[in-house]
Motif scaffolding. Structure first.
Motif, PDB file in Angstrom:
ATOM      1  N   GLN A 129       0.846  -1.191   0.000  1.00 49.26           N
ATOM      2  CA  GLN A 129       0.000   0.000   0.000  1.00 49.26           C
ATOM      3  C   GLN A 129       0.883   1.243   0.000  1.00 49.26           C
ATOM      4  N   VAL A 130       0.378   2.294  -0.612  1.00 51.02           N
ATOM      5  CA  VAL A 130       1.104   3.563  -0.709  1.00 51.02           C
ATOM      6  C   VAL A 130       0.254   4.662  -0.097  1.00 51.02           C
ATOM      7  N   ARG A 131       0.892   5.518   0.694  1.00 51.73           N
ATOM      8  CA  ARG A 131       0.209   6.680   1.278  1.00 51.73           C
ATOM      9  C   ARG A 131       0.986   7.930   0.934  1.00 51.73           C
ATOM     10  N   LEU A 132       0.245   8.960   0.499  1.00 55.24           N
ATOM     11  CA  LEU A 132       0.848  10.231   0.120  1.00 55.24           C
ATOM     12  C   LEU A 132       0.253  11.333   0.992  1.00 55.24           C
ATOM     13  N   VAL A 133       1.128  12.175   1.544  1.00 49.45           N
ATOM     14  CA  VAL A 133       0.672  13.289   2.378  1.00 49.45           C
ATOM     15  C   VAL A 133       1.293  14.577   1.847  1.00 49.45           C
ATOM     16  N   GLY A 134       0.447  15.427   1.298  1.00 52.72           N
ATOM     17  CA  GLY A 134       0.897  16.695   0.741  1.00 52.72           C
ATOM     18  C   GLY A 134       0.794  17.826   1.744  1.00 52.72           C
ATOM     19  N   SER A 135       1.636  18.849   1.541  1.00 53.25           N
ATOM     20  CA  SER A 135       1.611  20.011   2.422  1.00 53.25           C
ATOM     21  C   SER A 135       2.204  21.208   1.704  1.00 53.25           C
ATOM     22  N   GLY A 136       2.017  22.391   2.299  1.00 52.84           N
ATOM     23  CA  GLY A 136       2.668  23.585   1.775  1.00 52.84           C
ATOM     24  C   GLY A 136       1.770  24.568   1.058  1.00 52.84           C
ATOM     25  N   SER A 194       5.508  33.168  -4.381  1.00 51.18           N
ATOM     26  CA  SER A 194       6.005  31.796  -4.519  1.00 51.18           C
ATOM     27  C   SER A 194       5.478  30.922  -3.388  1.00 51.18           C
ATOM     28  N   LEU A 195       5.356  29.646  -3.682  1.00 50.77           N
ATOM     29  CA  LEU A 195       5.029  28.626  -2.686  1.00 50.77           C
ATOM     30  C   LEU A 195       5.795  27.365  -3.033  1.00 50.77           C
ATOM     31  N   ARG A 196       6.042  26.551  -2.024  1.00 50.99           N
ATOM     32  CA  ARG A 196       6.679  25.254  -2.246  1.00 50.99           C
ATOM     33  C   ARG A 196       5.795  24.175  -1.642  1.00 50.99           C
ATOM     34  N   LEU A 197       5.367  23.257  -2.490  1.00 56.72           N
ATOM     35  CA  LEU A 197       4.580  22.122  -2.038  1.00 56.72           C
ATOM     36  C   LEU A 197       5.496  20.926  -1.806  1.00 56.72           C
ATOM     37  N   SER A 198       5.138  20.129  -0.822  1.00 54.75           N
ATOM     38  CA  SER A 198       5.864  18.893  -0.533  1.00 54.75           C
ATOM     39  C   SER A 198       4.882  17.740  -0.469  1.00 54.75           C
ATOM     40  N   CYS A 199       5.350  16.567  -0.831  1.00 53.72           N
ATOM     41  CA  CYS A 199       4.518  15.365  -0.735  1.00 53.72           C
ATOM     42  C   CYS A 199       5.394  14.215  -0.284  1.00 53.72           C
ATOM     43  N   ALA A 200       5.103  13.701   0.901  1.00 52.52           N
ATOM     44  CA  ALA A 200       5.857  12.587   1.456  1.00 52.52           C
ATOM     45  C   ALA A 200       5.103  11.287   1.194  1.00 52.52           C
ATOM     46  N   ALA A 201       5.806  10.335   0.626  1.00 50.27           N
ATOM     47  CA  ALA A 201       5.216   9.039   0.309  1.00 50.27           C
ATOM     48  C   ALA A 201       5.717   7.984   1.276  1.00 50.27           C
ATOM     49  N   SER A 202       4.859   7.045   1.594  1.00 49.42           N
ATOM     50  CA  SER A 202       5.255   5.917   2.433  1.00 49.42           C
ATOM     51  C   SER A 202       4.641   4.648   1.860  1.00 49.42           C
ATOM     52  N   GLY A 203       5.245   3.516   2.219  1.00 44.04           N
ATOM     53  CA  GLY A 203       4.765   2.248   1.690  1.00 44.04           C
ATOM     54  C   GLY A 203       5.729   1.701   0.651  1.00 44.04           C
ATOM     55  N   SER A 204       5.179   0.971  -0.302  1.00 45.50           N
ATOM     56  CA  SER A 204       5.997   0.306  -1.320  1.00 45.50           C
ATOM     57  C   SER A 204       6.329   1.273  -2.458  1.00 45.50           C
ATOM     58  N   ILE A 205       7.318   2.117  -2.227  1.00 47.11           N
ATOM     59  CA  ILE A 205       7.715   3.135  -3.193  1.00 47.11           C
ATOM     60  C   ILE A 205       8.951   2.678  -3.955  1.00 47.11           C
ATOM     61  N   ILE A 206       8.872   2.761  -5.281  1.00 44.71           N
ATOM     62  CA  ILE A 206      10.008   2.483  -6.155  1.00 44.71           C
ATOM     63  C   ILE A 206      10.520   3.825  -6.673  1.00 44.71           C
ATOM     64  N   LYS A 241      -1.313   1.364 -11.286  1.00 40.63           N
ATOM     65  CA  LYS A 241      -2.268   1.990 -10.383  1.00 40.63           C
ATOM     66  C   LYS A 241      -1.745   3.355  -9.940  1.00 40.63           C
ATOM     67  N   ASP A 242      -2.677   4.303  -9.841  1.00 39.75           N
ATOM     68  CA  ASP A 242      -2.350   5.640  -9.358  1.00 39.75           C
ATOM     69  C   ASP A 242      -2.748   5.783  -7.895  1.00 39.75           C
ATOM     70  N   TYR A 243      -1.887   6.424  -7.147  1.00 34.79           N
ATOM     71  CA  TYR A 243      -2.152   6.758  -5.755  1.00 34.79           C
ATOM     72  C   TYR A 243      -2.155   8.282  -5.634  1.00 34.79           C
ATOM     73  N   TRP A 244      -3.043   8.799  -4.771  1.00 29.24           N
ATOM     74  CA  TRP A 244      -3.227  10.241  -4.664  1.00 29.24           C
ATOM     75  C   TRP A 244      -3.113  10.715  -3.221  1.00 29.24           C
ATOM     76  N   GLY A 245      -2.544  11.916  -3.069  1.00 27.84           N
ATOM     77  CA  GLY A 245      -2.556  12.558  -1.780  1.00 27.84           C
ATOM     78  C   GLY A 245      -3.913  13.193  -1.519  1.00 27.84           C
ATOM     79  N   GLN A 246      -4.051  13.788  -0.366  1.00 24.21           N
ATOM     80  CA  GLN A 246      -5.353  14.321   0.064  1.00 24.21           C
ATOM     81  C   GLN A 246      -5.675  15.668  -0.567  1.00 24.21           C
ATOM     82  N   GLY A 247      -4.715  16.295  -1.203  1.00 29.69           N
ATOM     83  CA  GLY A 247      -4.947  17.600  -1.819  1.00 29.69           C
ATOM     84  C   GLY A 247      -4.604  18.738  -0.881  1.00 29.69           C
ATOM     85  N   THR A 248      -3.984  19.772  -1.441  1.00 29.77           N
ATOM     86  CA  THR A 248      -3.658  20.960  -0.654  1.00 29.77           C
ATOM     87  C   THR A 248      -4.077  22.193  -1.461  1.00 29.77           C
TER      88      THR A 248
END
Length: 117
Positions: A1-8, A17-29, A104-111
């Motif tokens: 399973q893959v989890r994505l958490v976006g922020s910023g 300017s803004l900087r967005l970040s997205c941290a992924a966890s799980g089976s990431i290649i 398969k596509d995995y998505w963060g929660q949106g920011t």
């Protein structure tokens, strides 16, 4: 399973300017694509930028020269540096990870990014 958490995200004035970040966890290649998409009210979700490796990047025409995507595989994190922001950049930004193995596509929660004076 893959989890994505976006922020910023946030509120910024035009030209800012803004900087967005997205941290992924799980089976990431590390060689699989990651990227950012956005969806404005009443519009379909659209691609902003994707990255597979340092030089293998792709940008929407509307953000070329203003937005820059990067990736830190050691941290399983993808970034989007957004410069010279315009009101039309206002949208919810979603990070994405695409598994080439499962297609398969995995998505963060949106920011939310709002560009307004």
């Amino acid at each position: 399973q893959v989890r994505l958490v976006g922020s910023g995200g946030g509120l910024v004035q035009p030209g800012g300017s803004l900087r967005l970040s997205c941290a992924a966890s799980g089976s990431i290649i590390g060689s699989y694509p990651m990227g950012w998409y956005r969806q404005a009210p009443g519009k379909q979700r659209e691609l902003v930028a994707t990255i597979r490796s340092g030089d293998n990047v792709n940008y929407a025409d509307s953000v070329k020269g203003r937005f820059f995507i990067s990736r830190d595989n050691a941290k399983n994190t993808v970034y989007l540096q957004m410069n010279s922001l315009k009101p039309e950049d206002t949208a919810v930004y979603y990070c994405n990870y695409h598994s080439l193995l499962s297609n398969k596509d995995y998505w963060g929660q949106g920011t939310q990014v709002t560009v307004s004076s």
